[in-house]
Design a protein around this motif. Structure first.
Motif, PDB file in Angstrom:
ATOM      1  N   TYR A   1     -27.875  27.007   2.308  1.00 14.14           N
ATOM      2  CA  TYR A   1     -29.064  27.782   1.936  1.00 14.14           C
ATOM      3  C   TYR A   1     -30.322  27.213   2.576  1.00 14.14           C
ATOM      4  O   TYR A   1     -31.131  27.956   3.146  1.00 14.14           O
TER       5      TYR A   1
ATOM      6  N   TYR B   1     -30.312  31.601   3.246  1.00 12.34           N
ATOM      7  CA  TYR B   1     -29.372  32.400   2.458  1.00 12.34           C
ATOM      8  C   TYR B   1     -28.055  31.628   2.462  1.00 12.34           C
ATOM      9  O   TYR B   1     -27.908  30.647   3.201  1.00 12.34           O
TER      10      TYR B   1
ATOM     11  N   TYR C   1     -30.878  39.005  -6.548  1.00 11.60           N
ATOM     12  CA  TYR C   1     -30.003  38.381  -5.561  1.00 11.60           C
ATOM     13  C   TYR C   1     -28.976  37.436  -6.172  1.00 11.60           C
ATOM     14  O   TYR C   1     -28.000  37.079  -5.511  1.00 11.60           O
TER      15      TYR C   1
ATOM     16  N   TYR D   1     -32.216  33.019  -2.194  1.00 15.41           N
ATOM     17  CA  TYR D   1     -32.395  33.911  -1.042  1.00 15.41           C
ATOM     18  C   TYR D   1     -33.850  33.816  -0.611  1.00 15.41           C
ATOM     19  O   TYR D   1     -34.752  34.099  -1.400  1.00 15.41           O
TER      20      TYR D   1
ATOM     21  N   ASP E   1     -28.153  37.868   5.513  1.00 19.09           N
ATOM     22  CA  ASP E   1     -29.582  38.047   5.272  1.00 19.09           C
ATOM     23  C   ASP E   1     -29.969  39.528   5.288  1.00 19.09           C
ATOM     24  O   ASP E   1     -30.325  40.101   4.255  1.00 19.09           O
TER      25      ASP E   1
END
Length: 649
Positions: A184, A189, A335, A339, A494
């Motif tokens: 991440y 992401y 999400y 994110y 993404d």
């Protein structure tokens, strides 16, 4: 467009709790507000939330074959279902509906696991065949539609369109995967197939998963990949003509709907091309919408207006101010995992605007990956030529030293910011590309992470995601190789994730003609010089569209949905940033170096450094933690044992 979910008992035929299945199903009600459906039999439970688009009267799910032995729940659209129905009827299958969903059950009966090769569209579905005792899941080739799954400790397999469906099961463990945390902060992401949780995985694009009782969870099977197989030589004029024909056809099959349909129109090349094709194919004015930013540096509304005027669309514009950061908490809820693409905010707003007038919208996503439109492709090509002049053994120490010695000059003009280039030249091709696309560099992550997290990582680095894909990369040149890497990571992880969550939050279906797999296959085989010609990305696409779009639209500098993060963090968001980044919630995870977090905020606020993207990733991680706390306890990382790579990664 819908939400799917379910439970499958891998160990036997234990009863499925209807109340639990209903709760899992309804937690995704935003994806399908029109109807809800459940199917339960011993050891199998399937849930569906419906957004009715095609065959509104009779397309309810779960949907069965003639004798009820095959049942499916499906999210997406099969665009060639009209052609498949007579083909399957000629093979003896009887249809009760006019829906694309019914095509899936009969295609399964006819072709088994190979049914997915016959589908053209965006899809994620789960199917139960009682006769063969087979549970089958599939995800479309490009990853337009999401699919998450987990094997619980009690032997039950759970799946859903969003992570929140899995997390609603009381047997699901919300323990963080340290490798996903590294990924991440590397990419912004969590790339497929990982999720932020150790127990859950994403089914990767172009993959299927076949389960049978009494057998262990198998590895997913890939059924498609981007070929990059060169075409026979052709002229630019022939390639341009073929490009328009294929684009027009990809748009045409995505205009079938029994509900109001429109398009996003940003004023960029890709969305403008889609709208031009739609206008050519439609008797009525096309519904279009765009977002106008108060800050002129980010505002493309005038370009969108030019296209709307040329094609006489029914155009609507929504205004988003530069300080529209009220969605931070909402995005964390949508999400389900960290994110950090800040353009999720204007994407959410444009979906909100579109849903006021349409239920289906076509978008221009995928054009940059397909036709090599990103500037980073050009720079990677330059770097590869420079790398070819010296072997890695010489470049690594020379440019490594230059990268360390050269000051980090965020405040200086771009021409003087050579540090990143030196650092990239000290790396091999994949490392260099990762360095260019990473949200937080290797050096920054080393400072950001706590010693405890570094021990948990056991030497793992986020660049391994790209290395894994590069091992099977069919790209024959430097640009095609990184296009392939983006299509495997950035595009599904993404871009498509952003659009899916933002649109589904408003029960809006988004269709993506530039990611039609037949178009993608054909474009991948074009010579790289037709895509990236000199300094001009998307050359053949722009050349092909000269008769359809103004020169200013085709050849202006790309803008995109940019957000002024750096300014926000020195102004209206500074206090929130300080309270979030230095909060006990974040620091108590044991993941971060508290002193460096404070240093990042202080140096950014003073203007000495630009940590905008990195600070946004930390801010969104903290928002994710708050959302996780509110929806159920999450086991802290420090209570976990070290983790090795598992689950088919």
């Amino acid at each position: 467009m819908c939400g799917i979910s379910g439970i499958f008992d891998l160990t036997g035929v234990r009863p499925i709790d209807r109340t639990l299945l209903s709760r899992i199903n309804d937690i995704q009600s935003h994806r399908g507000p029109d109807e809800a459906g459940l199917h339960i039999e011993p050891g199998v439970g399937l849930g569906h939330r419906r957004l009715a688009i095609i065959d509104i009267a009779s397309g309810q799910q779960p949907l069965f074959n003639e004798d009820g032995s095959v049942v499916v729940v499906f999210n997406g659209e099969i665009y060639n279902f009209v052609d498949l129905i007579p083909q399957l009827q000629s093979l003896g299958h009887t249809f009760r509906t006019r829906s694309d969903t019914e095509v899936i059950v009969h295609a399964w009966e006819q072709w088994g696991e190979a049914c997915v090769a016959h589908f053209r569209g965006m899809f994620a579905f789960a199917l139960w065949d009682r006769n063969s005792q087979t549970f089958f899941l599939a995800r479309d080739r490009m990853g337009v539609k999401p699919l998450y799954y987990a094997l619980l400790d009690n032997g039950c397999f759970v799946f859903g369109s969003e992570l929140k469906a899995l997390a609603a099961h009381p047997g699901f463990k919300r323990e963080f995967d340290p490798l996903a945390i590294e990924d991440y902060f590397g990419y912004g992401y969590v790339p497929e197939p990982r999720t932020i949780y150790r127990q859950a995985l994403k089914l990767s694009p172009g993959h299927t998963l076949t389960l049978q009782r009494g057998k262990s969870l198998p590895q997913p099977r890939q059924f498609w990949d981007i070929p990059f197989t060169p075409h026979a030589p052709m002229s630019e004029d022939d390639a341009a003509e073929e490009t328009v024909a294929r684009l027009r056809e990809a748009v045409k099959i995505r205009m079938v709907a029994e509900v109001p349909l429109g398009a996003f129109l940003s004023g960029g090349v890709d969305s403008s091309a889609v709208v031009a094709m739609m206008a050519e194919l439609s008797d009525a004015p096309v519904n279009t919408c765009s977002i106008s930013f108060g800050d002129p540096r980010y505002n493309e509304a005038e370009y969108a207006r030019q296209v709307a005027t040329r094609y006489q669309t029914a155009h609507r514009v929504g205004q988003v101010e530069a300080d529209d950061f009220s969605l931070i908490d909402e995005l964390a809820h949508l999400y389900d995992e960290p994110y950090a693409d800040s353009s999720a905010m204007p994407t959410y707003r444009v979906c909100e605007l579109a849903r006021n007038n349409v239920t289906v919208a076509l978008s221009g996503d995928g054009g940059d990956e397909n036709f090599a439109g990103y500037r980073r492709y050009r720079w990677h090509g330059y770097e590869e030529k420079m790398r070819a002049l010296l072997p890695l053994g010489m470049r690594r120490p020379l440019f490594g030293w230059l990268g360390r010695a050269y000051p980090k000059a965020d405040w200086a003009p771009k021409v003087l910011r050579a540090k990143t280039t030196f650092e990239a030249m000290a790396r091999d091709s994949v490392e260099g590309y990762f360095h260019g696309v990473s949200v937080c560099s290797n050096a920054l992550r080393a400072q950001l992470f706590s010693d405890h997290l570094k021990r948990q990582l056991q030497g793992y680095s986020a660049v391994e995601v790209l290395r894994r894909h590069d091992a099977s990369n069919p790209g024959r040149d430097a640009v095609s190789r990184v296009q392939y890497l983006d299509m495997k990571t950035y595009l599904p992880g993404d871009i498509l994730t952003k659009v899916d969550r933002a649109s589904m939050a408003h029960a809006l279906e988004v269709r993506v003609p530039l990611l039609d797999h037949q178009l993608v296959e054909w474009v991948s085989g074009l010579p790289v010089g037709m895509k990236l010609k000199g300094t001009e990305g998307k050359h053949i696409f722009k050349y092909a569209l000269q008769a359809y779009l103004p020169h200013d639209i085709l050849y202006r500098k790309k803008m995109g949905f940019s957000i002024p993060l750096s300014e926000w963090f020195r102004g209206p968001l500074l206090q929130r940033l300080r309270s979030a980044v230095l909060s006990p919630r974040l620091l108590d995870t044991g993941l971060f170096n508290a002193a460096f977090l404070k240093e990042m905020v202080d140096q950014h606020a003073s203007g000495r450094r630009d940590y905008g993207a990195a600070l946004w990733s930390v801010l969104m991680f903290e928002a994710f933690l708050r959302n996780a706390d509110e929806t159920g306890a999450t086991a802290p990382l420090q209570r976990q044992e070290p983790i090795l790579m598992t689950g088919g990664i």
